[in-house]
Write a protein that holds these residues in place. Structure first.
Motif, PDB file in Angstrom:
ATOM      1  N   THR A 145      -6.171  -9.020  -4.411  1.00  0.00           N
ATOM      2  CA  THR A 145      -5.473  -7.784  -4.061  1.00  0.00           C
ATOM      3  C   THR A 145      -6.430  -6.743  -3.490  1.00  0.00           C
ATOM      4  O   THR A 145      -7.489  -6.501  -4.057  1.00  0.00           O
ATOM      5  CB  THR A 145      -4.765  -7.207  -5.321  1.00  0.00           C
ATOM      6  N   HIS A 166       2.246   4.541   5.680  1.00  0.00           N
ATOM      7  CA  HIS A 166       2.893   4.796   4.386  1.00  0.00           C
ATOM      8  C   HIS A 166       3.030   6.304   4.134  1.00  0.00           C
ATOM      9  O   HIS A 166       4.101   6.790   3.755  1.00  0.00           O
ATOM     10  CB  HIS A 166       2.061   4.125   3.293  1.00  0.00           C
ATOM     11  N   VAL A 223      -1.550  -0.212  -3.170  1.00  0.00           N
ATOM     12  CA  VAL A 223      -1.736  -1.640  -2.873  1.00  0.00           C
ATOM     13  C   VAL A 223      -1.543  -1.910  -1.377  1.00  0.00           C
ATOM     14  O   VAL A 223      -0.455  -1.689  -0.830  1.00  0.00           O
ATOM     15  CB  VAL A 223      -0.751  -2.506  -3.689  1.00  0.00           C
ATOM     16  N   VAL A 224      -2.608  -2.363  -0.716  1.00  0.00           N
ATOM     17  CA  VAL A 224      -2.549  -2.708   0.709  1.00  0.00           C
ATOM     18  C   VAL A 224      -1.993  -4.125   0.853  1.00  0.00           C
ATOM     19  O   VAL A 224      -1.104  -4.382   1.667  1.00  0.00           O
ATOM     20  CB  VAL A 224      -3.949  -2.634   1.356  1.00  0.00           C
ATOM     21  N   SER A 225      -2.506  -5.050   0.052  1.00  0.00           N
ATOM     22  CA  SER A 225      -1.997  -6.423   0.070  1.00  0.00           C
ATOM     23  C   SER A 225      -2.297  -7.053  -1.279  1.00  0.00           C
ATOM     24  O   SER A 225      -3.248  -6.659  -1.965  1.00  0.00           O
ATOM     25  CB  SER A 225      -2.659  -7.237   1.184  1.00  0.00           C
ATOM     26  N   MET A 274       3.317  -4.504  -5.701  1.00  0.00           N
ATOM     27  CA  MET A 274       2.962  -5.279  -4.498  1.00  0.00           C
ATOM     28  C   MET A 274       2.676  -4.326  -3.341  1.00  0.00           C
ATOM     29  O   MET A 274       2.515  -3.118  -3.564  1.00  0.00           O
ATOM     30  CB  MET A 274       4.080  -6.262  -4.177  1.00  0.00           C
ATOM     31  N   GLU A 275       2.585  -4.862  -2.128  1.00  0.00           N
ATOM     32  CA  GLU A 275       2.257  -4.076  -0.943  1.00  0.00           C
ATOM     33  C   GLU A 275       3.052  -2.757  -0.915  1.00  0.00           C
ATOM     34  O   GLU A 275       4.277  -2.769  -1.113  1.00  0.00           O
ATOM     35  CB  GLU A 275       2.591  -4.854   0.341  1.00  0.00           C
ATOM     36  N   ASP A 276       2.353  -1.676  -0.618  1.00  0.00           N
ATOM     37  CA  ASP A 276       2.976  -0.357  -0.442  1.00  0.00           C
ATOM     38  C   ASP A 276       3.351   0.327  -1.755  1.00  0.00           C
ATOM     39  O   ASP A 276       4.007   1.364  -1.735  1.00  0.00           O
ATOM     40  CB  ASP A 276       4.252  -0.462   0.423  1.00  0.00           C
ATOM     41  N   LYS A 288      -2.116   0.913   7.561  1.00  0.00           N
ATOM     42  CA  LYS A 288      -1.049   0.736   6.557  1.00  0.00           C
ATOM     43  C   LYS A 288      -0.899   1.991   5.701  1.00  0.00           C
ATOM     44  O   LYS A 288       0.207   2.453   5.433  1.00  0.00           O
ATOM     45  CB  LYS A 288      -1.378  -0.458   5.637  1.00  0.00           C
ATOM     46  N   THR A 330     -11.469  -4.742  -2.999  1.00  0.00           N
ATOM     47  CA  THR A 330     -10.716  -5.990  -3.129  1.00  0.00           C
ATOM     48  C   THR A 330     -11.056  -6.621  -4.468  1.00  0.00           C
ATOM     49  O   THR A 330     -12.230  -6.711  -4.844  1.00  0.00           O
ATOM     50  CB  THR A 330     -11.022  -6.948  -1.958  1.00  0.00           C
TER      51      THR A 330
END
Lengths: 187, 187
Positions: free
Chosen positions: A101, A8, A51-53, A74-76, A4, A31
């Motif tokens: 997260t 990115h 942020v990965v997830s 959020m993600e990305d 990811k 995490t």
């Protein structure tokens, strides 16, 4: 996780496997559980986070104790108290998990090491800084010139999943309106 | 004029005479009269501007025709509609002279030429982008969390000369309050 981050970065600058391994060695994977703080007001801000997830909120608590949400990440997304991170001062805001997260953390030293040792990463960081800047300029414009109803509609159009992921109280805090006003807007 | 630009850049990166001559060859010196536009809404934004002397206002005109001042730019500031400049889209804002203003203009092509051909200038541009970003994040925080009275006091503390240089109507437009509200704040 790694892929990811690579995808990115490679939206902006292509990397060889070896270059990506070097980049990756500068990051730490963490995490955090729902409700945990990545940093709190008055602490040193040692990292910028990719942020990965999951989902984070950057919050400012005013003198009266009211919480204002400056941004959702959020993600990305990249998030930090950038002033405190870049100027090496203490945080004026806090960064807290709305959901569990996973982030890649990049320390101040590694941020500048990457920037100074890899021209491609300097280009990537410049791009991200530009995007952060113009995004912030758009938000200022929005706060100065649009009604809460328009800001609500913009936010939902840009991030439709947010409605399911954050409470109405948090949405109201981001929009700068009361919970009651938001209920009228979202009918 | 040239020395001001050189001093400004050298606060971040030292330059040899030869390097500064190369940098300078990318800029165009312009003087605009009070009331003139550097660009208007809907036009292409070809330049970013370094203000040598004078005072500009970046304005957004809403659908009702009301003018909102997004920022004032005075000596030593960089200004543009950065979204439109960087994304090569048309301006959503206008940039207008409050006083007769002399600027060094840097075109999109020359901005990236400087960035790609001179590592020192890439470092300078990254620094300016960071500062723009964190400045914008501070302004968002201020709009979300402070009263008009506090914003008025912050603005005057940071830029005491503004009170003499801009009208009360313009100050009110920057603060996002009516002219009448400002009169009460500034008593």
């Amino acid at each position: 996780m790694k892929q990811k981050l690579r995808n990115h970065i490679e939206k902006i600058v292509p990397l060889t496997d070896e270059e990506f391994d070097t980049v990756l060695s500068h990051f730490i994977l963490h995490t955090f559980k729902r409700g945990e703080f990545l940093f709190e007001k008055e602490e040193k801000v040692k990292y910028v986070y990719y942020v990965v997830s999951g989902l984070l909120k950057l919050i400012f608590t005013d003198r009266a104790g009211s919480e204002h949400i400056v941004s959702f990440a959020m993600e990305d997304w990249w998030e930090s108290d950038f002033y405190a991170f870049l100027m090496k001062t203490r945080a004026t805001m806090s960064l807290k998990c709305i959901e569990t997260t996973t982030v890649f953390s990049l320390s101040y030293e590694d941020y500048w090491n990457l920037c100074n040792s890899m021209p491609k990463m300097e280009k990537f960081i410049l791009h991200k800084s530009h995007m952060g800047f113009i995004g912030a300029q758009q938000r200022i414009l929005s706060l100065l010139t649009t009604s809460a109803k328009e800001r609500y509609e913009q936010l939902i159009a840009q991030n439709p999943s947010l409605l399911q992921r954050v409470s109405k109280t948090q949405l109201a805090s981001y929009l700068g309106v009361s919970r009651e006003t938001l209920s009228r807007l979202s009918c």
